[in-house]
Design a protein around this motif. Structure first.
Motif, PDB file in Angstrom:
ATOM      1  N   LEU A  72     -18.365   7.081  -4.704  1.00 23.36           N
ATOM      2  CA  LEU A  72     -17.891   8.565  -4.368  1.00 23.36           C
ATOM      3  C   LEU A  72     -19.241   9.505  -4.031  1.00 23.36           C
ATOM      4  O   LEU A  72     -19.487  10.135  -2.674  1.00 23.36           O
ATOM      5  CB  LEU A  72     -17.414   9.259  -5.456  1.00 23.36           C
ATOM      6  N   THR A  73     -20.434   8.955  -4.491  1.00 19.11           N
ATOM      7  CA  THR A  73     -21.707   9.716  -3.935  1.00 19.11           C
ATOM      8  C   THR A  73     -22.028   9.354  -2.523  1.00 19.11           C
ATOM      9  O   THR A  73     -22.435  10.068  -1.705  1.00 19.11           O
ATOM     10  CB  THR A  73     -22.895   9.408  -4.961  1.00 19.11           C
ATOM     11  N   ALA A  74     -21.717   7.904  -2.161  1.00 27.03           N
ATOM     12  CA  ALA A  74     -22.234   7.378  -0.796  1.00 27.03           C
ATOM     13  C   ALA A  74     -20.907   8.183   0.123  1.00 27.03           C
ATOM     14  O   ALA A  74     -21.433   8.568   1.347  1.00 27.03           O
ATOM     15  CB  ALA A  74     -22.205   5.882  -0.748  1.00 27.03           C
ATOM     16  N   TYR A  75     -19.928   8.116  -0.413  1.00 28.95           N
ATOM     17  CA  TYR A  75     -18.777   8.654   0.438  1.00 28.95           C
ATOM     18  C   TYR A  75     -19.226  10.321   0.799  1.00 28.95           C
ATOM     19  O   TYR A  75     -18.870  10.547   2.006  1.00 28.95           O
ATOM     20  CB  TYR A  75     -17.494   8.652  -0.239  1.00 28.95           C
ATOM     21  N   ALA A  80     -21.038  14.192   5.088  1.00 32.71           N
ATOM     22  CA  ALA A  80     -22.196  15.051   5.377  1.00 32.71           C
ATOM     23  C   ALA A  80     -22.981  14.711   6.579  1.00 32.71           C
ATOM     24  O   ALA A  80     -23.618  15.687   7.203  1.00 32.71           O
ATOM     25  CB  ALA A  80     -23.185  15.446   4.220  1.00 32.71           C
ATOM     26  N   SER A  81     -22.747  13.352   7.106  1.00 36.24           N
ATOM     27  CA  SER A  81     -23.391  12.745   8.086  1.00 36.24           C
ATOM     28  C   SER A  81     -22.458  13.097   9.386  1.00 36.24           C
ATOM     29  O   SER A  81     -21.310  13.611   9.221  1.00 36.24           O
ATOM     30  CB  SER A  81     -23.731  11.539   8.010  1.00 36.24           C
ATOM     31  N   ASP A  85     -18.319   5.944  13.793  1.00 39.61           N
ATOM     32  CA  ASP A  85     -18.170   4.542  13.898  1.00 39.61           C
ATOM     33  C   ASP A  85     -17.711   4.061  12.587  1.00 39.61           C
ATOM     34  O   ASP A  85     -18.696   3.815  11.543  1.00 39.61           O
ATOM     35  CB  ASP A  85     -19.131   3.881  14.597  1.00 39.61           C
ATOM     36  N   PHE A  86     -16.671   2.942  12.483  1.00 39.99           N
ATOM     37  CA  PHE A  86     -16.397   2.618  11.107  1.00 39.99           C
ATOM     38  C   PHE A  86     -17.575   1.673  10.903  1.00 39.99           C
ATOM     39  O   PHE A  86     -17.767   1.651   9.391  1.00 39.99           O
ATOM     40  CB  PHE A  86     -15.108   1.640  11.287  1.00 39.99           C
ATOM     41  N   GLU A  87     -17.840   0.453  11.693  1.00 40.39           N
ATOM     42  CA  GLU A  87     -18.925  -0.262  11.062  1.00 40.39           C
ATOM     43  C   GLU A  87     -20.303   0.449  10.722  1.00 40.39           C
ATOM     44  O   GLU A  87     -20.746   0.291   9.778  1.00 40.39           O
ATOM     45  CB  GLU A  87     -19.227  -0.969  12.511  1.00 40.39           C
ATOM     46  N   GLU A  88     -20.482   1.465  11.272  1.00 42.53           N
ATOM     47  CA  GLU A  88     -21.810   2.120  10.812  1.00 42.53           C
ATOM     48  C   GLU A  88     -21.480   3.144   9.755  1.00 42.53           C
ATOM     49  O   GLU A  88     -22.388   3.165   8.833  1.00 42.53           O
ATOM     50  CB  GLU A  88     -22.387   3.163  12.115  1.00 42.53           C
ATOM     51  N   GLN A  89     -20.352   3.389   9.461  1.00 47.18           N
ATOM     52  CA  GLN A  89     -20.106   4.050   8.174  1.00 47.18           C
ATOM     53  C   GLN A  89     -20.068   3.103   7.076  1.00 47.18           C
ATOM     54  O   GLN A  89     -20.561   3.641   5.924  1.00 47.18           O
ATOM     55  CB  GLN A  89     -18.396   4.666   8.375  1.00 47.18           C
ATOM     56  N   MET A 137      -8.190   4.614  -1.617  1.00 50.67           N
ATOM     57  CA  MET A 137      -7.798   5.547  -0.748  1.00 50.67           C
ATOM     58  C   MET A 137      -8.901   5.942   0.191  1.00 50.67           C
ATOM     59  O   MET A 137      -8.445   6.009   1.400  1.00 50.67           O
ATOM     60  CB  MET A 137      -6.997   6.718  -1.509  1.00 50.67           C
ATOM     61  N   LEU A 138      -9.873   6.138  -0.168  1.00 48.09           N
ATOM     62  CA  LEU A 138     -10.887   6.685   0.829  1.00 48.09           C
ATOM     63  C   LEU A 138     -11.385   5.513   1.709  1.00 48.09           C
ATOM     64  O   LEU A 138     -11.353   6.086   2.945  1.00 48.09           O
ATOM     65  CB  LEU A 138     -12.357   7.065  -0.073  1.00 48.09           C
TER      66      LEU A 138
END
Length: 200
Positions: A72-75, A80-81, A85-89, A137-138
């Motif tokens: 959740l902290t990473a999400y 905030a970024s 792109d999904f791969e980069e996420q 879910m996230l």
């Protein structure tokens, strides 16, 4: 009145979880008793049994709680970024989690020692606290927003987690075979390959 009661219950549960973590990581689970946990948390023993059946139950819930907290902290940092792109996420979130574990080695030891896929899956599908979204879910939201079709997305995230956790444990704790920063490019290249293999 109801809100104050709920807040009080949440504080007591958090106190039990935080105290159990401190004791488990300093004394070890086998040398920690329920009495130790409640006495250090400043709550009655009956309160412990409102939330947990025994010390192994609090350990499992604590692992789920801590693991979901990392995600959740990473999400939140991802939101905030400006990464779309999904791969980069996924790479961003893995990197963020690894940095959190690098700065909290006792958390890494605790999670790595006791984490099984069953416990982690429970962390993914249940909320970190009563007000939190569940991690899966996230993850599904990221999948949908990517516009990309993936086969077996649960296997994909399982593979990424297993790979990253297996590689990072020794590199973070012992810098073996090399420090974390040196192995990251190779790790991320393999994660990209896992993602590519699951694209339809």
């Amino acid at each position: 009145m109801g809100n104050k009661l709920e807040s009080n219950k949440k504080q007591k549960k958090e106190a039990l979880l935080n105290t159990a973590f401190d004791l488990f990581t300093t004394k070890g689970i086998h040398k920690t008793s329920i009495s130790d946990i409640v006495n250090n948390a400043g709550v009655a023993k009956g309160t412990f049994y409102l939330y947990f059946t025994d010390k192994y139950d609090i350990r499992n819930k604590l692992i789920a709680h801590k693991a979901s907290g990392l995600f959740l902290t990473a999400y939140d940092a991802l939101l905030a970024s400006d990464i779309t792109d999904f791969e980069e996420q996924i790479i961003f979130m893995v990197d963020h989690i690894l940095e959190q574990l690098s700065s909290n080695k006792s958390l890494l030891k605790f999670i790595a020692k006791h984490l099984s896929w069953g416990v982690f899956k429970n962390a993914m599908i249940t909320s970190n606290t009563d007000n939190d979204k569940n991690i899966y879910m996230l993850y599904e939201k990221l999948l949908i927003n990517s516009g990309i079709q993936f086969k077996d997305p649960e296997i994909m995230i399982f593979s990424i987690i297993e790979f990253a956790s297996g590689i990072s444990y020794n590199t973070i704790l012992f810098e073996q075979p090399v420090p974390l920063e040196k192995i990251k490019p190779y790790m991320y290249e393999n994660i990209r390959q896992i993602i590519a293999n699951h694209k339809i």
